[in-house]
Design an enzyme around this catalytic site. Structure first.
Site, PDB file in Angstrom:
ATOM      1  N   CYS A 103       0.229   8.512  13.905  1.00 26.41           N
ATOM      2  CA  CYS A 103      -1.160   8.046  13.757  1.00 26.41           C
ATOM      3  C   CYS A 103      -1.249   6.896  12.748  1.00 26.41           C
ATOM      4  O   CYS A 103      -0.750   5.821  13.023  1.00 26.41           O
ATOM      5  CB  CYS A 103      -2.027   9.223  13.370  1.00 26.41           C
ATOM      6  N   HIS A 198      -0.474  14.696  16.421  1.00 33.49           N
ATOM      7  CA  HIS A 198      -0.336  15.594  15.272  1.00 33.49           C
ATOM      8  C   HIS A 198       0.003  16.983  15.819  1.00 33.49           C
ATOM      9  O   HIS A 198       0.347  17.122  16.984  1.00 33.49           O
ATOM     10  CB  HIS A 198      -1.689  15.682  14.530  1.00 33.49           C
TER      11      HIS A 198
HETATM   12  N1  GLN Z   1      -7.333   6.404  10.013  1.00 31.12           N
HETATM   13  C1  GLN Z   1      -6.710   6.269  11.315  1.00 31.12           C
HETATM   14  C2  GLN Z   1      -7.698   6.504  12.468  1.00 31.12           C
HETATM   15  O1  GLN Z   1      -8.712   7.126  12.270  1.00 31.12           O
HETATM   16  C3  GLN Z   1      -5.592   7.282  11.440  1.00 31.12           C
HETATM   17  C4  GLN Z   1      -6.071   8.711  11.364  1.00 31.12           C
HETATM   18  C5  GLN Z   1      -4.906   9.687  11.395  1.00 31.12           C
HETATM   19  O2  GLN Z   1      -3.831   9.408  10.854  1.00 31.12           O
HETATM   20  N2  GLN Z   1      -5.148  10.861  12.037  1.00 31.12           N
HETATM   21  O3  GLN Z   1      -7.390   6.085  13.593  1.00 31.12           O
END
Ligand code: GLN
Length: 252
Positions: A103, A198
């Site tokens: 991510c 994730h």
């Molecule tokens: N801040 C980034 C987004 O919202 C990554 C979020 C995350 O790592 N889950 O896309």
């Protein structure tokens, strides 16, 4: 079922775990546990270096690396810190050192990230792609069909939509992945994996853990050593979990 063999001092690998304090959303630390246990069960000593600051860091002994996800704020703090070693990190990626980036950790490898308020966050420019964050967030269970790893299951929660022309990790069967319309998820470049999954992704998808460990052995030693060390493990529990989760996601 105890399935480990004694650790052998001759079997060593070093994993760089970047910003465990900042980039650890949605259980991403579980990926480190999967890599550590699947190494240990094969008698391989995985030395885990937790990197909270890049001062004096040279990556000389890095055999594989992990960068987890984080909110935009943590992401930009981590990116600023990584600017000090982005050239070395790029060289390591280009030389075939394997890495898993999740991510936010995936997004900032590109050359542009525009947040939901239209602000441009600094990126590392290691790969040529961009991300634009917008509402609604793409959240939920996700199922991906990958040529390299077969069926991959995980969880996504991101505002960012990522656009690139690299090889994807796979095709989205359920969920969103990189953006709203490509039907593709993640990125594969040499032995680097970028993904929005994730979960953590690795415990339910052991083939990816073994790929990263094998590529690290190949890079540090050679292919024959990798095939000798990556013995088949009894993954009955892992595959039972995958099957259950895949069924739930498909019927969800
Ligand atoms: N801040 C980034 C987004 O919202 C990554 C979020 C995350 O790592 N889950 O896309």
């Amino acid at each position: 079922m105890e399935r480990k063999v004694p650790l052998q001092s001759s079997k060593q690998l070093t994993l760089y775990y970047f910003f465990p304090d900042k980039l650890n959303l949605y259980g991403d630390r579980g990926n480190i546990i999967s890599l550590a246990k699947r190494s240990e069960w094969r008698g391989i000593n995985l030395n885990i270096k937790e990197i909270r600051s890049t001062d004096g860091v040279t990556l000389e002994d890095m055999d594989l690396f992990f960068i987890g996800g984080g909110s935009d704020r943590e992401q930009s703090v981590a990116t600023a810190e990584l600017q000090n070693i982005k050239i070395q990190l790029k060289e390591k990626i280009e030389s075939g050192v394997p890495g898993l980036t999740i991510c936010g950790g995936y997004q900032f490898l590109g050359n542009q990230y525009i947040d939901a308020n239209g602000n441009e966050l600094e990126c590392l420019g290691i790969l040529d792609f961009y991300t634009v964050a917008k509402q609604p967030r793409l959240t939920g269970n996700i199922l991906v069909q990958s040529e390299l790893f077969g069926e991959i299951v995980g969880f996504e929660n991101h505002a960012g939509r990522t656009y690139h022309s690299y090889r994807p990790l796979g095709k989205v069967e359920k969920g969103s992945g990189n953006n709203d319309d490509s039907g593709l998820e993640g990125l594969l470049y040499k032995n680097l994996i970028g993904t929005y999954l994730h979960g953590p992704i690795l415990p339910k998808n052991p083939a990816i853990s073994d790929y990263l460990i094998a590529k690290a052995i190949e890079h540090r030693y050679d292919e024959d050593t990798a095939s000798a060390w990556i013995t088949q493990l009894d993954d009955y529990l892992e595959h039972l979990t995958r099957k259950q989760v895949c069924k739930r996601v498909k019927n969800g």
